[in-house]
Motif scaffolding. Structure first.
Motif, mmCIF file in Angstrom:
data_model
loop_
_atom_site.group_PDB
_atom_site.id
_atom_site.type_symbol
_atom_site.label_atom_id
_atom_site.label_comp_id
_atom_site.label_asym_id
_atom_site.label_seq_id
_atom_site.Cartn_x
_atom_site.Cartn_y
_atom_site.Cartn_z
ATOM 1 N N SER A 134 0.842 -1.202 0.000
ATOM 2 C CA SER A 134 0.000 0.000 0.000
ATOM 3 C C SER A 134 0.876 1.251 0.000
ATOM 4 O O SER A 134 1.935 1.279 0.622
ATOM 5 N N ASN A 135 0.409 2.281 -0.697
ATOM 6 C CA ASN A 135 1.161 3.542 -0.769
ATOM 7 C C ASN A 135 0.658 4.571 0.234
ATOM 8 O O ASN A 135 0.917 5.762 0.107
ATOM 9 N N SER A 158 -16.902 -5.637 -0.223
ATOM 10 C CA SER A 158 -17.546 -6.118 -1.451
ATOM 11 C C SER A 158 -17.739 -7.628 -1.393
ATOM 12 O O SER A 158 -16.903 -8.367 -0.869
ATOM 13 N N ARG A 159 -18.870 -8.094 -1.948
ATOM 14 C CA ARG A 159 -19.145 -9.522 -1.980
ATOM 15 C C ARG A 159 -18.352 -10.196 -3.081
ATOM 16 O O ARG A 159 -17.990 -9.584 -4.089
ATOM 17 N N ALA A 160 -18.048 -11.467 -2.870
ATOM 18 C CA ALA A 160 -17.297 -12.231 -3.861
ATOM 19 C C ALA A 160 -18.055 -12.245 -5.183
ATOM 20 O O ALA A 160 -19.270 -12.447 -5.218
ATOM 21 N N GLY A 161 -17.327 -12.034 -6.271
ATOM 22 C CA GLY A 161 -17.937 -12.036 -7.591
ATOM 23 C C GLY A 161 -18.444 -10.694 -8.047
ATOM 24 O O GLY A 161 -18.800 -10.525 -9.217
ATOM 25 N N GLN A 162 -18.502 -9.721 -7.145
ATOM 26 C CA GLN A 162 -18.956 -8.386 -7.516
ATOM 27 C C GLN A 162 -17.760 -7.504 -7.859
ATOM 28 O O GLN A 162 -16.656 -7.687 -7.333
ATOM 29 N N ASP A 163 -17.973 -6.556 -8.737
ATOM 30 C CA ASP A 163 -16.918 -5.604 -9.062
ATOM 31 C C ASP A 163 -16.631 -4.733 -7.845
ATOM 32 O O ASP A 163 -17.554 -4.266 -7.165
ATOM 33 N N TYR A 164 -15.348 -4.525 -7.572
ATOM 34 C CA TYR A 164 -14.970 -3.700 -6.422
ATOM 35 C C TYR A 164 -15.222 -2.235 -6.752
ATOM 36 O O TYR A 164 -14.752 -1.714 -7.758
ATOM 37 N N GLU A 165 -15.971 -1.561 -5.910
ATOM 38 C CA GLU A 165 -16.335 -0.164 -6.132
ATOM 39 C C GLU A 165 -15.784 0.751 -5.041
ATOM 40 O O GLU A 165 -16.321 1.829 -4.797
ATOM 41 N N GLY A 166 -14.734 0.326 -4.386
ATOM 42 C CA GLY A 166 -14.158 1.145 -3.322
ATOM 43 C C GLY A 166 -14.675 0.727 -1.957
ATOM 44 O O GLY A 166 -15.558 -0.123 -1.844
ATOM 45 N N PRO A 167 -14.160 1.308 -0.903
ATOM 46 C CA PRO A 167 -14.545 0.920 0.456
ATOM 47 C C PRO A 167 -15.995 1.244 0.780
ATOM 48 O O PRO A 167 -16.559 2.222 0.284
ATOM 49 N N ASP A 168 -16.588 0.408 1.646
ATOM 50 C CA ASP A 168 -17.962 0.615 2.100
ATOM 51 C C ASP A 168 -18.008 1.383 3.418
ATOM 52 O O ASP A 168 -19.061 1.898 3.790
ATOM 53 N N MET A 169 -16.888 1.410 4.122
ATOM 54 C CA MET A 169 -16.854 2.078 5.422
ATOM 55 C C MET A 169 -15.650 3.000 5.511
ATOM 56 O O MET A 169 -14.514 2.587 5.249
ATOM 57 N N GLN A 192 -19.735 13.498 -1.936
ATOM 58 C CA GLN A 192 -19.328 14.040 -3.231
ATOM 59 C C GLN A 192 -18.061 14.874 -3.103
ATOM 60 O O GLN A 192 -17.971 15.792 -2.280
ATOM 61 N N VAL A 193 -17.062 14.543 -3.931
ATOM 62 C CA VAL A 193 -15.803 15.294 -3.984
ATOM 63 C C VAL A 193 -15.396 15.437 -5.439
ATOM 64 O O VAL A 193 -15.830 14.670 -6.305
ATOM 65 N N SER A 194 -14.543 16.394 -5.697
ATOM 66 C CA SER A 194 -13.959 16.556 -7.031
ATOM 67 C C SER A 194 -12.570 15.946 -6.997
ATOM 68 O O SER A 194 -11.724 16.344 -6.185
ATOM 69 N N LEU A 195 -12.326 14.978 -7.887
ATOM 70 C CA LEU A 195 -11.049 14.272 -7.874
ATOM 71 C C LEU A 195 -10.134 14.759 -8.994
ATOM 72 O O LEU A 195 -10.440 15.727 -9.701
ATOM 73 N N SER A 196 -9.022 14.084 -9.144
ATOM 74 C CA SER A 196 -7.946 14.560 -10.028
ATOM 75 C C SER A 196 -8.360 14.668 -11.491
ATOM 76 O O SER A 196 -7.740 15.408 -12.256
ATOM 77 N N ASP A 197 -9.392 13.941 -11.889
ATOM 78 C CA ASP A 197 -9.838 14.040 -13.288
ATOM 79 C C ASP A 197 -10.773 15.221 -13.511
ATOM 80 O O ASP A 197 -11.255 15.445 -14.620
ATOM 81 N N GLY A 198 -11.050 15.974 -12.441
ATOM 82 C CA GLY A 198 -11.888 17.163 -12.564
ATOM 83 C C GLY A 198 -13.372 16.897 -12.489
ATOM 84 O O GLY A 198 -14.165 17.840 -12.561
ATOM 85 N N ASN A 199 -13.745 15.629 -12.301
ATOM 86 C CA ASN A 199 -15.161 15.294 -12.255
ATOM 87 C C ASN A 199 -15.613 15.048 -10.820
ATOM 88 O O ASN A 199 -14.798 14.801 -9.917
ATOM 89 N N LEU A 209 -8.769 5.469 -8.023
ATOM 90 C CA LEU A 209 -7.942 6.305 -8.904
ATOM 91 C C LEU A 209 -6.483 6.381 -8.467
ATOM 92 O O LEU A 209 -5.589 6.452 -9.317
ATOM 93 N N GLY A 210 -6.228 6.362 -7.158
ATOM 94 C CA GLY A 210 -4.846 6.561 -6.709
ATOM 95 C C GLY A 210 -4.422 5.728 -5.525
ATOM 96 O O GLY A 210 -3.409 6.040 -4.884
ATOM 97 N N GLY A 211 -5.166 4.671 -5.219
ATOM 98 C CA GLY A 211 -4.780 3.789 -4.123
ATOM 99 C C GLY A 211 -5.050 4.400 -2.755
ATOM 100 O O GLY A 211 -5.728 5.423 -2.623
ATOM 101 N N ASP A 212 -4.493 3.764 -1.735
ATOM 102 C CA ASP A 212 -4.733 4.209 -0.362
ATOM 103 C C ASP A 212 -4.184 5.612 -0.097
ATOM 104 O O ASP A 212 -4.756 6.372 0.688
ATOM 105 N N GLU A 213 -3.079 5.937 -0.739
ATOM 106 C CA GLU A 213 -2.501 7.273 -0.537
ATOM 107 C C GLU A 213 -3.506 8.356 -0.935
ATOM 108 O O GLU A 213 -3.736 9.318 -0.187
ATOM 109 N N TYR A 214 -4.115 8.192 -2.102
ATOM 110 C CA TYR A 214 -5.056 9.195 -2.592
ATOM 111 C C TYR A 214 -6.321 9.207 -1.737
ATOM 112 O O TYR A 214 -6.906 10.262 -1.488
ATOM 113 N N LEU A 215 -6.736 8.030 -1.282
ATOM 114 C CA LEU A 215 -7.915 7.961 -0.415
ATOM 115 C C LEU A 215 -7.658 8.714 0.889
ATOM 116 O O LEU A 215 -8.491 9.522 1.323
#
Length: 499
Positions: A134-135, A158-169, A192-199, A209-215
């Motif tokens: 982890s960074n 995330s449940r097994a077989g589901q796409d990972y969408e980031g942390p739940d907690m 809601q936040v604005s991230l590095s892609d401007g969205n 987008l940037g791993g634990d460091e960015y989180l």
């Protein structure tokens, strides 16, 4: 007192002289006497000169040589024995000193070896619980001198077989070891936040987008605090952790029946949950208040885990950390983790301040995604209270400023949720509101629940409905909405129906 001199008779003197003459003295027994059985005659005793022999025959013996081959005098013998004993004493002391030094060396070696063993053991535990690749460490900031540190808890459920969408907690924990105060602040994963892609993104997307460091850096920027430590776990880790600790006792405020969270149904009430059930509880979102209720359940789980760890003493905490090391990942070393647990000893966990970041839900009109919008002023006041050591829990805002029976309400389903309008009407009726009409909107295009008032006289009434529902936004009609009652509730897709 006068003593009488004892008179010795002639017969007594003769008997004594005869006994002395007949005695065998030292080694001066002639060889002929040794071979003859019975006692040797005193006249046969050999002395060094005739004068001593005569004196012995008369019963006078004033010098007897020691039974040695050296023929030493008393003084020479005493001197030699004293010197020998002195030398033996020195040798004994030297031997004792040598033994003591050897024991000290052995003890030192054992201590060093033990210290190396303990250090290796703690190093092994630290490696098991380390962040690995982890960074995150580069984003962690030490607290200012005198300030209590903030630790970010991250749950990836995330449940097994589901796409990972980031942390739940996402939860900030502040432990003030001096005042024995603990604060838990839940940060909604969909804030809601604005991230590095401007969205605009959910705050949980920062990890994608940037791993634990960015989180970590995004949470720190969003909340305005320095994050000093990170503790994270996933679904498998949480389940294993709870099962190892023998389950958790949790007071469930609302029943849990969310197929998206797990296959387990959890009734309301206080009960002991195993790892699988705790995981379902932390995932579940199917409540009237949605994310707010989930945050409350997650906080209860964290506090129950802390209570379990605090039940271990100073000796059993070491093997406990070793056993659970693989279930969590953190920048804390094993010794630091022990220090954190010890700092919680004496804390009344029932008095821990557990809050959720203040704000409201908003559905994007372009993407349809639901976001949490933070109330900056309220959050600033809450953060100030936390760092001042005060209770940050907001004052009870559920009390309505308007009598719910003093105005009439129309409910329309603008979300397409089957039976949504009737469920909403039933909920409002339970709160004492007058719902006189229900139905469907012309189109199911409302992503956000709106509470529309006819004129300014019913603005406070509309706001009281929003406050009661915990969702929605009060807006004036301005002629765009046709309804006959005082207030219209237009059900949007952001509202979570009850099971």
């Amino acid at each position: 007192m006068a003593y009488k001199r004892r008179k010795i008779s002639a017969s007594h003197s003769n008997r004594t002289s005869r006994k002395l003459r007949d005695a065998t003295i030292g080694t001066h027994v002639p060889s002929s006497a040794r071979k003859t059985p019975g006692r040797a005659s005193g006249s046969s005793v050999e002395f060094s000169n005739p004068r001593k022999s005569v004196r012995a025959q008369r019963g006078i013996v004033d010098h007897v040589l020691p039974t040695t081959s050296t023929r030493e005098s008393d003084s020479a013998y005493s001197r030699r024995v004293s010197q020998r004993d002195f030398a033996d004493g020195i040798q004994r002391k030297a031997r004792f000193k040598g033994i003591a030094i050897a024991l000290a060396v052995v003890l030192l070696v054992v201590c060093v070896a033990g210290g190396v063993g303990i250090a290796a053991y703690f190093g092994s535990v630290s490696d098991k619980m380390s962040l690995g690749d982890s960074n995150a460490k580069s984003a962690l900031v030490a607290p200012a001198e005198g300030d209590a540190p903030y630790t970010l808890l991250v749950g990836e459920f995330s449940r097994a077989g589901q796409d990972y969408e980031g942390p739940d907690m996402l939860m900030l924990v502040r432990v003030d070891s001096e005042s024995k105060q603990v604060n838990l602040v839940s940060v909604p994963a969909n804030a809601q936040v604005s991230l590095s892609d401007g969205n605009a993104h959910r705050i949980a997307d920062a990890q994608l987008l940037g791993g634990d460091e960015y989180l970590v850096s995004t949470v720190a920027s969003f909340t305005g605090v320095n994050v000093s430590h990170l503790i994270k776990t996933d679904a498998e880790g949480l389940e294993s952790l709870v099962d190892y600790l023998g389950g958790l006792t949790v007071d469930i405020g609302q029943e849990v029946d969310d197929p998206n969270a797990g296959d387990t149904y959890i009734p309301a009430g206080t009960q002991t949950l195993d790892g699988k059930t705790v995981l379902t509880l932390c995932r579940a979102l199917n409540f009237a208040e949605g994310d707010e209720t989930r945050a409350e359940n997650q906080q209860k789980v964290v506090l129950a885990l802390a209570e379990k760890l605090l039940q271990t003493n100073a000796f059993s905490i070491i093997p406990t950390l070793d056993a659970i090391a693989g279930t969590v990942r953190t920048d804390y070393s094993a010794l630091d983790a022990m220090g954190l647990i010890d700092s919680l000893r004496g804390v009344d966990l029932s008095q821990v301040h557990a809050v959720r970041m203040p704000g409201y839900a908003l559905t994007s009109s372009t993407t349809g995604a639901e976001y949490f919008i933070a109330s900056e002023d309220e959050w600033a006041a809450m953060l100030e209270a936390i760092e001042a050591g005060e209770d940050p829990t907001p004052a009870d805002e559920t009390a309505l400023s308007v009598d719910p029976a003093s105005f009439k309400i129309t409910v329309r389903n603008g979300s397409g949720i089957t039976g949504g309008a009737q469920q909403m009407a039933d909920s409002l009726a339970e709160g004492g509101f007058q719902v006189t009409e229900t139905g469907n909107a012309d189109q199911y295009v409302y992503n956000e629940t709106l509470v529309v008032y006819q004129d300014d006289a019913y603005k406070e009434a509309a706001e009281s409905v929003v406050k009661y529902l915990g969702t929605g936004r009060a807006v004036p009609s301005n002629g765009f909405y046709a309804f006959e009652t005082d207030v219209l509730v237009m059900l949007g897709k952001d509202w979570q129906p009850l099971n």
